[in-house]
Design a protein around this motif. Structure first.
Motif, PDB file in Angstrom:
ATOM      1  N   GLY A  13       0.815  -1.206   0.000  1.00 43.52           N
ATOM      2  CA  GLY A  13       0.000   0.000   0.000  1.00 43.52           C
ATOM      3  C   GLY A  13       0.850   1.257   0.000  1.00 43.52           C
ATOM      4  N   VAL A  14       0.354   2.294   0.668  1.00 46.13           N
ATOM      5  CA  VAL A  14       1.087   3.565   0.774  1.00 46.13           C
ATOM      6  C   VAL A  14       2.054   3.457   1.942  1.00 46.13           C
ATOM      7  CG1 VAL A  14       0.912   6.043   1.138  1.00 46.13           C
ATOM      8  CG2 VAL A  14      -0.839   4.854  -0.211  1.00 46.13           C
ATOM      9  N   VAL A  15       3.333   3.649   1.670  1.00 45.41           N
ATOM     10  CA  VAL A  15       4.369   3.491   2.686  1.00 45.41           C
ATOM     11  C   VAL A  15       4.968   4.861   3.015  1.00 45.41           C
ATOM     12  CG1 VAL A  15       6.509   2.352   3.324  1.00 45.41           C
ATOM     13  CG2 VAL A  15       4.878   1.174   1.810  1.00 45.41           C
ATOM     14  N   ASP A  16       4.832   5.291   4.270  1.00 47.08           N
ATOM     15  CA  ASP A  16       5.386   6.573   4.720  1.00 47.08           C
ATOM     16  C   ASP A  16       6.860   6.363   5.058  1.00 47.08           C
ATOM     17  OD1 ASP A  16       5.748   9.100   5.646  1.00 47.08           O
ATOM     18  OD2 ASP A  16       4.552   8.893   7.463  1.00 47.08           O
ATOM     19  N   LEU A  17       7.752   6.999   4.268  1.00 40.50           N
ATOM     20  CA  LEU A  17       9.190   6.778   4.440  1.00 40.50           C
ATOM     21  C   LEU A  17       9.837   7.795   5.388  1.00 40.50           C
ATOM     22  CD1 LEU A  17      10.257   6.070   0.732  1.00 40.50           C
ATOM     23  CD2 LEU A  17       9.714   4.405   2.530  1.00 40.50           C
ATOM     24  N   LEU A  18       9.435   9.076   5.303  1.00 44.65           N
ATOM     25  CA  LEU A  18      10.141  10.119   6.047  1.00 44.65           C
ATOM     26  C   LEU A  18       9.255  11.361   6.144  1.00 44.65           C
ATOM     27  CD1 LEU A  18      12.994  10.877   7.284  1.00 44.65           C
ATOM     28  CD2 LEU A  18      13.471  11.945   5.052  1.00 44.65           C
ATOM     29  N   ASN A  19       9.342  12.059   7.275  1.00 45.55           N
ATOM     30  CA  ASN A  19       8.655  13.346   7.455  1.00 45.55           C
ATOM     31  C   ASN A  19       9.705  14.399   7.790  1.00 45.55           C
ATOM     32  OD1 ASN A  19       5.646  12.643   7.387  1.00 45.55           O
ATOM     33  ND2 ASN A  19       6.441  11.162   8.861  1.00 45.55           N
ATOM     34  N   VAL A  20       9.694  15.508   7.045  1.00 46.27           N
ATOM     35  CA  VAL A  20      10.710  16.556   7.192  1.00 46.27           C
ATOM     36  C   VAL A  20      10.038  17.889   7.485  1.00 46.27           C
ATOM     37  CG1 VAL A  20      12.645  17.751   6.104  1.00 46.27           C
ATOM     38  CG2 VAL A  20      12.198  15.342   5.554  1.00 46.27           C
ATOM     39  N   ASP A  21      10.543  18.612   8.499  1.00 47.10           N
ATOM     40  CA  ASP A  21      10.072  19.967   8.808  1.00 47.10           C
ATOM     41  C   ASP A  21      11.076  20.980   8.286  1.00 47.10           C
ATOM     42  OD1 ASP A  21       7.790  19.098  10.157  1.00 47.10           O
ATOM     43  OD2 ASP A  21       8.882  18.885  12.054  1.00 47.10           O
ATOM     44  N   PHE A  22      10.588  22.015   7.590  1.00 44.92           N
ATOM     45  CA  PHE A  22      11.443  23.064   7.054  1.00 44.92           C
ATOM     46  C   PHE A  22      11.092  24.415   7.682  1.00 44.92           C
ATOM     47  CE2 PHE A  22      11.442  19.934   3.572  1.00 44.92           C
ATOM     48  CZ  PHE A  22      12.798  19.867   3.291  1.00 44.92           C
ATOM     49  N   GLU A  23      12.059  25.285   7.772  1.00 44.25           N
ATOM     50  CA  GLU A  23      11.831  26.682   8.145  1.00 44.25           C
ATOM     51  C   GLU A  23      12.079  27.545   6.926  1.00 44.25           C
ATOM     52  OE1 GLU A  23      13.516  30.221  11.095  1.00 44.25           O
ATOM     53  OE2 GLU A  23      14.310  28.183  11.251  1.00 44.25           O
ATOM     54  N   ALA A  24      11.096  28.393   6.586  1.00 46.71           N
ATOM     55  CA  ALA A  24      11.237  29.258   5.420  1.00 46.71           C
ATOM     56  C   ALA A  24      12.195  30.401   5.737  1.00 46.71           C
ATOM     57  CB  ALA A  24       9.879  29.824   5.015  1.00 46.71           C
ATOM     58  N   ILE A  25      13.271  30.530   4.966  1.00 45.91           N
ATOM     59  CA  ILE A  25      14.259  31.590   5.187  1.00 45.91           C
ATOM     60  C   ILE A  25      14.464  32.440   3.932  1.00 45.91           C
ATOM     61  CG2 ILE A  25      15.490  30.331   6.990  1.00 45.91           C
ATOM     62  CD1 ILE A  25      17.565  29.517   4.917  1.00 45.91           C
ATOM     63  N   PRO A  27      13.202  34.889   0.551  1.00 44.72           N
ATOM     64  CA  PRO A  27      12.407  36.113   0.450  1.00 44.72           C
ATOM     65  C   PRO A  27      10.946  35.803   0.131  1.00 44.72           C
ATOM     66  CG  PRO A  27      13.724  35.803  -1.524  1.00 44.72           C
ATOM     67  CD  PRO A  27      14.167  34.753  -0.558  1.00 44.72           C
ATOM     68  N   VAL A  28      10.068  36.721   0.557  1.00 40.47           N
ATOM     69  CA  VAL A  28       8.645  36.574   0.274  1.00 40.47           C
ATOM     70  C   VAL A  28       8.429  36.593  -1.234  1.00 40.47           C
ATOM     71  CG1 VAL A  28       6.391  37.686   0.494  1.00 40.47           C
ATOM     72  CG2 VAL A  28       7.947  37.603   2.448  1.00 40.47           C
ATOM     73  N   GLY A  29       7.614  35.674  -1.733  1.00 40.06           N
ATOM     74  CA  GLY A  29       7.340  35.574  -3.161  1.00 40.06           C
ATOM     75  C   GLY A  29       8.166  34.523  -3.868  1.00 40.06           C
ATOM     76  N   SER A  30       9.193  34.001  -3.209  1.00 38.69           N
ATOM     77  CA  SER A  30      10.022  32.963  -3.833  1.00 38.69           C
ATOM     78  C   SER A  30       9.389  31.589  -3.633  1.00 38.69           C
ATOM     79  CB  SER A  30      11.435  32.990  -3.246  1.00 38.69           C
ATOM     80  OG  SER A  30      11.412  32.699  -1.855  1.00 38.69           O
ATOM     81  N   THR A  31       9.872  30.630  -4.403  1.00 43.81           N
ATOM     82  CA  THR A  31       9.366  29.261  -4.334  1.00 43.81           C
ATOM     83  C   THR A  31      10.518  28.326  -3.983  1.00 43.81           C
ATOM     84  OG1 THR A  31       7.643  29.705  -5.973  1.00 43.81           O
ATOM     85  CG2 THR A  31       8.253  27.400  -5.619  1.00 43.81           C
ATOM     86  N   ALA A  32      10.294  27.452  -3.032  1.00 47.22           N
ATOM     87  CA  ALA A  32      11.307  26.486  -2.608  1.00 47.22           C
ATOM     88  C   ALA A  32      10.897  25.107  -3.125  1.00 47.22           C
ATOM     89  CB  ALA A  32      11.438  26.482  -1.092  1.00 47.22           C
ATOM     90  N   ALA A  33      11.689  24.568  -4.072  1.00 45.30           N
ATOM     91  CA  ALA A  33      11.375  23.266  -4.680  1.00 45.30           C
ATOM     92  C   ALA A  33      11.988  22.132  -3.865  1.00 45.30           C
ATOM     93  CB  ALA A  33      11.879  23.215  -6.106  1.00 45.30           C
ATOM     94  N   ILE A  63       6.693  30.805  -0.563  1.00 46.17           N
ATOM     95  CA  ILE A  63       6.962  31.577   0.651  1.00 46.17           C
ATOM     96  C   ILE A  63       6.154  32.872   0.588  1.00 46.17           C
ATOM     97  CG2 ILE A  63       8.720  32.736   2.028  1.00 46.17           C
ATOM     98  CD1 ILE A  63      10.748  30.743   0.991  1.00 46.17           C
ATOM     99  N   THR A  64       5.230  33.022   1.523  1.00 43.73           N
ATOM    100  CA  THR A  64       4.336  34.173   1.534  1.00 43.73           C
ATOM    101  C   THR A  64       4.671  35.097   2.703  1.00 43.73           C
ATOM    102  OG1 THR A  64       2.680  33.092   2.941  1.00 43.73           O
ATOM    103  CG2 THR A  64       2.508  32.750   0.566  1.00 43.73           C
ATOM    104  N   ALA A  65       4.067  36.286   2.680  1.00 47.13           N
ATOM    105  CA  ALA A  65       4.267  37.232   3.777  1.00 47.13           C
ATOM    106  C   ALA A  65       3.686  36.655   5.062  1.00 47.13           C
ATOM    107  CB  ALA A  65       3.597  38.563   3.450  1.00 47.13           C
ATOM    108  N   PRO A  66       4.322  36.917   6.188  1.00 51.90           N
ATOM    109  CA  PRO A  66       3.797  36.390   7.449  1.00 51.90           C
ATOM    110  C   PRO A  66       2.449  37.017   7.776  1.00 51.90           C
ATOM    111  CG  PRO A  66       5.546  37.981   7.863  1.00 51.90           C
ATOM    112  CD  PRO A  66       5.527  37.736   6.392  1.00 51.90           C
ATOM    113  N   GLY A  67       1.593  36.273   8.430  1.00 54.03           N
ATOM    114  CA  GLY A  67       0.281  36.762   8.828  1.00 54.03           C
ATOM    115  C   GLY A  67      -0.050  36.295  10.227  1.00 54.03           C
ATOM    116  N   ALA A  68      -0.936  37.036  10.884  1.00 55.30           N
ATOM    117  CA  ALA A  68      -1.344  36.685  12.239  1.00 55.30           C
ATOM    118  C   ALA A  68      -2.827  36.348  12.245  1.00 55.30           C
ATOM    119  CB  ALA A  68      -1.060  37.839  13.204  1.00 55.30           C
ATOM    120  N   LEU A  69      -3.192  35.305  12.964  1.00 55.65           N
ATOM    121  CA  LEU A  69      -4.586  34.902  13.063  1.00 55.65           C
ATOM    122  C   LEU A  69      -5.400  36.045  13.671  1.00 55.65           C
ATOM    123  CD1 LEU A  69      -6.655  32.612  12.729  1.00 55.65           C
ATOM    124  CD2 LEU A  69      -6.130  31.917  15.080  1.00 55.65           C
TER     125      LEU A  69
END
Length: 406
Positions: A13-25, A27-33, A63-69
């Motif tokens: 079936g579907v096998v979960d291999l790895l989970n990765v957490d990233f921190e966006a560093i 510029p706003v408007g850029s794309t991280a592939a 990567i978008t501009a930061p927002g507050a709830l």
């Protein structure tokens, strides 16, 4: 990043291999592939080479501009202006597209029920008044990727107006010096009469966040009530620090109110020594106009109240007076009680119908002042004409004729 793994018994079936957490560093408007490659892959038990059958779907993060709830205005502050925008949206009235985009992205859904409505506005007002709420208002949040691009251009809450007119806010009892033990009623009012300028449409008060401070050694807060102007009768009030001489109040009305707007009424008892002064300080951290959401703080002038405590003797008689008369738009009602009494002061029209009750409570002996703003119980302006001011205190009854001119 490289990784490898093996399991003799395998997994289907579907096998979960790895989970990765990233921190966006970036510029706003850029794309991280995120590019994923496999150099080997085999089946358990049969050892079949699976690479020829493999399809890799690479992902990317915008990567978008930061927002507050809770920040639907996009000014990085969560306050009564955001509550006003949400109430306006919930009432079905139009709001600027940029505000609507932030609501669609979920910034207004502070209680996570997938709806943005008056409940969220109430929670924001409570938070803005300094009362703890069980929701993460102000915490950073990420909008859905497909909506991120629509959040790049968020206007400020209204444009600056070209006017020299001022909005006046005051907490003034209009009372003569009072003796220790006597009480004073202090209405808090925001007057937008004639604002922004002659010849243009007057702005309507939509929302505010205010703070009142006084010396608890000279004034004791007995009670408070909401404004008498329609739409501002039920503010959110934080009185947790009232014994320390501090009160915070916030409110929002999507339909707004123009002219002189009564937002709160306070009743104090003088407890200081004769000859001392009791100052009442009024300040605002947010104020916005209805419909236009104009930030009104740059045009605000605040007057402060100072009550002087005297060793004045108690009045000898019941009296009832008012000034000015004729008047427009309001008149001050002055009355005194020689002894503690159940007091009722009301305004009636020529048909004997009650227009507005100004006082209905038991009061200690002393001198008092209350203002009639020329409005009815619903906060609507009363038409010009003759009215009757009536006071009842025990067996005492007095009546004065009033003339409202417009």
């Amino acid at each position: 990043m490289g990784l490898h793994g093996a399991k003799a018994s395998g997994a289907g079936g579907v096998v979960d291999l790895l989970n990765v957490d990233f921190e966006a560093i970036g510029p706003v408007g850029s794309t991280a592939a995120q590019n994923l490659e496999f150099s080997a892959m085999a089946a358990a038990n049969t050892f079949t080479d699976l690479l020829p059958y493999l399809t890799v779907n690479n992902g990317s993060i915008d990567i978008t501009a930061p927002g507050a709830l809770g920040d639907v205005s996009g000014d990085n502050i969560v306050n009564s202006t955001d509550a006003l925008i949400i109430l306006t949206y919930d009432a079905g009235s139009p709001i600027p597209p940029a505000f609507l985009a932030r609501i669609t992205a979920g910034f207004g859904n502070v209680n996570s029920d997938n709806f943005t409505n008056s409940t969220d506005a109430l929670i924001i007002l409570t938070y803005d008044a300094g009362v703890q709420v069980p929701f993460p208002i102000g915490d950073p949040m990420c909008p859905p990727g497909n909506l991120a691009s629509s959040l790049n251009a968020v206007p400020s809450s209204g444009a600056l107006l070209k006017t020299e007119k001022k909005i006046h806010a005051f907490a003034e009892s209009g009372a003569a010096p009072i003796a220790p033990g006597q009480t004073a009623t202090v209405p808090v009012t925001i007057d937008l009469t004639g604002f922004p300028a002659s010849g243009s449409s007057d702005e309507k008060l939509g929302s505010f966040t205010a703070r009142l401070e006084w010396n608890p050694a000279t004034l004791q807060l007995l009670n408070f009530s909401g404004g008498k102007t329609g739409g501002f009768e039920n503010p959110v009030v934080n009185d947790l620090e009232a014994k320390s001489g501090k009160l915070t109040v916030a409110n929002a009305n999507p339909y707004g109110a123009k002219g002189s707007v009564n937002i709160l009424n306070l009743r104090f008892k003088a407890i200081g020594d004769p000859g001392s002064s009791a100052a009442l300080s009024l300040s605002f951290s947010a104020m916005a106009a209805a419909y236009t959401f104009t930030d009104l703080l740059p045009y605000l002038a605040v007057s402060e109240e100072t009550l002087t405590l005297t060793a004045e003797t108690q009045p000898g008689d019941f009296t009832l007076e008012n000034f000015p008369n004729p008047f427009n738009p309001s008149t001050e009602v002055y009355y005194q009680l020689p002894r503690e009494s159940e007091v009722e002061i009301a305004v009636y029209n020529v048909l004997g119908q009650n227009v507005q009750t100004l006082v209905k409570e038991r009061q200690a002996a002393g001198k008092y002042v209350v203002r009639w703003e020329g409005r009815d119980e619903q906060g609507q302006p009363a038409p010009s004409g003759i009215y009757f001011l009536q006071m009842r205190a025990g067996q005492f009854v007095a009546e004065r004729k009033l003339l409202l001119l417009k």
